[in-house]
Design an enzyme around this catalytic site. Structure first.
Site, short mmCIF file in Angstrom:
data_model
loop_
_atom_site.label_atom_id
_atom_site.label_comp_id
_atom_site.label_asym_id
_atom_site.label_seq_id
_atom_site.Cartn_x
_atom_site.Cartn_y
_atom_site.Cartn_z
N ASP A 196 0.76 -1.41 -0.13
CA ASP A 196 -0.08 -0.15 -0.27
C ASP A 196 1.00 1.24 -0.09
OD1 ASP A 196 0.73 -0.02 2.93
OD2 ASP A 196 -1.07 -0.25 3.10
N LYS A 244 -4.10 4.07 -2.01
CA LYS A 244 -5.25 5.51 -1.83
C LYS A 244 -5.11 6.19 -1.12
CE LYS A 244 -9.65 5.10 0.09
NZ LYS A 244 -11.04 5.68 -0.65
N MET A 248 -4.43 9.33 11.65
CA MET A 248 -5.40 9.80 10.57
C MET A 248 -6.12 11.40 10.90
SD MET A 248 -6.76 6.30 9.37
CE MET A 248 -7.06 5.40 10.03
N1 SAH Z 1 -0.98 0.53 10.59
C1 SAH Z 1 -0.31 1.77 10.16
C2 SAH Z 1 -1.45 2.45 10.12
C3 SAH Z 1 -2.34 3.54 9.27
S1 SAH Z 1 -3.69 4.16 9.07
C4 SAH Z 1 0.53 1.92 11.18
O1 SAH Z 1 0.83 1.56 12.12
O2 SAH Z 1 0.98 2.71 11.68
C5 SAH Z 1 -2.71 5.72 8.10
C6 SAH Z 1 -2.26 6.78 9.70
O3 SAH Z 1 -0.94 6.81 9.74
C7 SAH Z 1 -1.53 7.98 8.63
O4 SAH Z 1 -2.68 8.83 8.38
C8 SAH Z 1 -1.21 8.16 9.85
O5 SAH Z 1 -1.79 9.15 10.85
C9 SAH Z 1 -0.16 7.65 10.17
N2 SAH Z 1 1.54 7.40 9.38
C10 SAH Z 1 1.85 5.80 9.22
N3 SAH Z 1 2.93 6.50 8.73
C11 SAH Z 1 2.99 7.95 8.60
C12 SAH Z 1 4.38 8.83 8.77
N4 SAH Z 1 5.06 8.35 8.30
N5 SAH Z 1 4.12 9.84 9.68
C13 SAH Z 1 3.26 9.92 10.04
N6 SAH Z 1 1.88 9.49 10.33
C14 SAH Z 1 2.44 8.09 9.76
#
Ligand code: SAH
Length: 489
Positions: free
Chosen positions: A36, A58, A173
């Protein structure tokens, strides 16, 4: 029919080295990868090139139709009989707002086997890269992770309950609803002066941290772009003391490396260690031709000159018995070539002060006699003239092409994508410059402000054929020096 097995792997938050060892091992075995948007593409390089790569992502992680396509694709690939190890690669961890559960339920309907490899979630690691601990003695005894948006867009969270929690609050998010989150908390009794940190694109060289207090959120809300982590609590103030990643010397720099792949990878690692982002776009491929050399002729030589570390490697790869060079004086063009020789337990007799083949030829006169035969191991693009050197230094110089340089074609869309936000481009040889610009087609693809770092005068000369601005040339012609120049420019 043999069903495939699905491996859910958490890819971590962005920095590709935050992938687990187990995740890497499974990626190496994969024959199909479905990934993704938040996955660092560097991680895909662990996968065999012959595997099928499927991008399904997306801009937002919520969304019904895409999720159905993902579920169906996983099932279809697992049942097709064409794949053994299907990897479902997700940003962070699969179970932290990653919808891993829904995908597992889809597999269960068809009795498809699966395994889960946890990943480092952005919820804790992104604040950490920003110098914010999620818990801290006497400040926060718990941390709570929430989603800042919901699929139906209604009732983000129950702020009445959340605002009473004493621990650190973390929202994923949450960019879209940033003001609503802060308002909701304040309205339900949270101190309006509570510190809030927002960290955008965490753990990458584009990481940005904004800090303020809840009631002042309107001052930064327009600056933030997703993906970002929102973290609320006194722990945010610790950043003043604990900030580390954003202080790295190459932080914020996106550097194109045009070097040949093996050396390019080594150089990229150095860039990354210093906090920069390396974009490896090799323009040169090296092909070994030392296998055509008759090593028995070495008995006629009194000296060998090595013009590059690559020449050393190719020469020793084919040598039948190391003792055949025991009476031969050896010269290395520079410190890199000398240390490459040391790997083969050879200490060169001479290494000239200045890194130029002309100088090496001259130095060879100090360790050989008139009319001695000196072999030069070099590449097909070397401009060395055996005749000129022989006349000038009264030795019989004989050149052997140990390897050929050939151009690598880079697809236009790859060039465009990678050049877009680059801040620096590095060139280590004239042939890399030639190849790069012949791939480029249009000079306008190069960002206007990009800084061009050249290893030395001969490389600069070739660069100037194509462009004559923002060129910075190293004073010492080594990759260490290129790194230093990158740090200060
Ligand atoms: N499974 C992922 C989260 C997916 S939801 C995890 O465990 O990290 C997607 C959200 O994750 C984004 O909207 C943001 O809030 C956060 N996110 C993921 N990677 C990020 C990054 N490198 N920097 C800041 N926020 C991040």
């Amino acid at each position: 029919m043999n069903k495939g097995k699905v491996f859910f792997i958490g890819a971590g938050p962005g920095d590709f080295e935050l992938l687990t060892l187990k995740g890497k091992r499974y990626l190496e075995m994969a024959d199909c990868v479905i990934y993704d948007r938040l996955v660092n593409k560097r991680i895909l390089s662990f996968v065999n090139n012959d595997a099928e790569f499927i991008y399904l992502g997306k801009e937002n992680t919520e969304g019904g139709t895409l999720q159905k396509i993902i579920n169906d694709t996983l099932v279809e690939k697992a049942l097709s009989g064409n794949f053994k190890n299907i990897v479902r690669l997700k940003g962070g961890d699969s179970f932290v707002f990653g919808r891993g559960g829904e995908e597992i339920e889809a597999l269960n309907k068809y009795n498809i086997e699966f395994e889960l490899v946890p990943g480092i979630t952005s919820a804790i690691s992104v604040p950490e890269y920003s110098g914010i601990p999620v818990t801290h003695r006497n400040i926060a005894r718990s941390f709570h992770v929430f989603t800042g948006s919901t699929a139906d867009g209604e009732g983000i969270q129950n702020f009445e309950i959340i605002s009473k929690l004493e621990g650190t609050l973390i929202f994923l998010m949450g960019v879209k609803n940033l003001e609503n989150i802060c308002d909701g908390l304040i309205k339900n009794g949270k101190n309006p002066n509570t510190p809030i940190g927002i960290i955008e694109k965490g753990t990458t060289t584009n990481q940005k941290t904004y800090t303020t207090i809840l009631k002042d959120i309107d001052k930064i809300v327009d600056k933030v772009t997703p993906p970002a982590i929102v973290i609320i609590g006194e722990v945010v103030n610790k950043r003043e003391m604990y900030n580390w990643f954003e202080k790295k010397p190459l932080f914020g720099k996106k550097i194109i490396v045009t070097r040949e792949k093996t050396q390019g990878e080594i150089f990229s690692r150095e860039i990354e260690k210093k906090g920069g982002e390396s974009i490896l776009l090799p323009t040169i491929k090296l092909t070994d031709s030392m296998d055509k050399f008759d090593y028995s002729t070495l008995k006629n030589y009194q000296g060998i000159m090595f013009n590059s570390p690559n020449g050393v490697d190719f020469f020793f790869k084919h040598i039948p018995d190391i003792r055949i060079i025991s009476n031969i004086k050896i010269g290395a063009i520079g410190s890199k070539t000398a240390s490459q020789l040391k790997k083969y337990k050879i200490i060169p007799n001479i290494v000239p002060e200045e890194y130029l083949s002309e100088n090496l030829a001259k130095s060879m006169t100090e360790i050989t006699k008139e009319n001695d035969n000196i072999l030069i191991i070099t590449s097909d693009v070397s401009p060395i003239s055996e005749k000129e050197l022989s006349e000038k230094y009264k030795r019989n110089f004989k050149k052997f092409i140990g390897y050929f340089n050939s151009k690598i074609e880079i697809k236009r869309e790859i060039l465009e994508r990678n050049l877009k936000n680059a801040t620096h481009i590095t060139f280590f040889s004239g042939s890399a410059v030639e190849n790069f610009f012949s791939n480029l087609e249009e000079i306008s693809l190069l960002p206007n402000e990009i800084k061009i770092i050249s290893l030395g005068p001969s490389t600069t000369k070739v660069i100037k054929k194509y462009i004559d601005k923002n060129i910075i040339q190293c004073e010492v012609y080594t990759s260490e020096e290129v790194l230093k120049v990158l740090e200060s420019n």
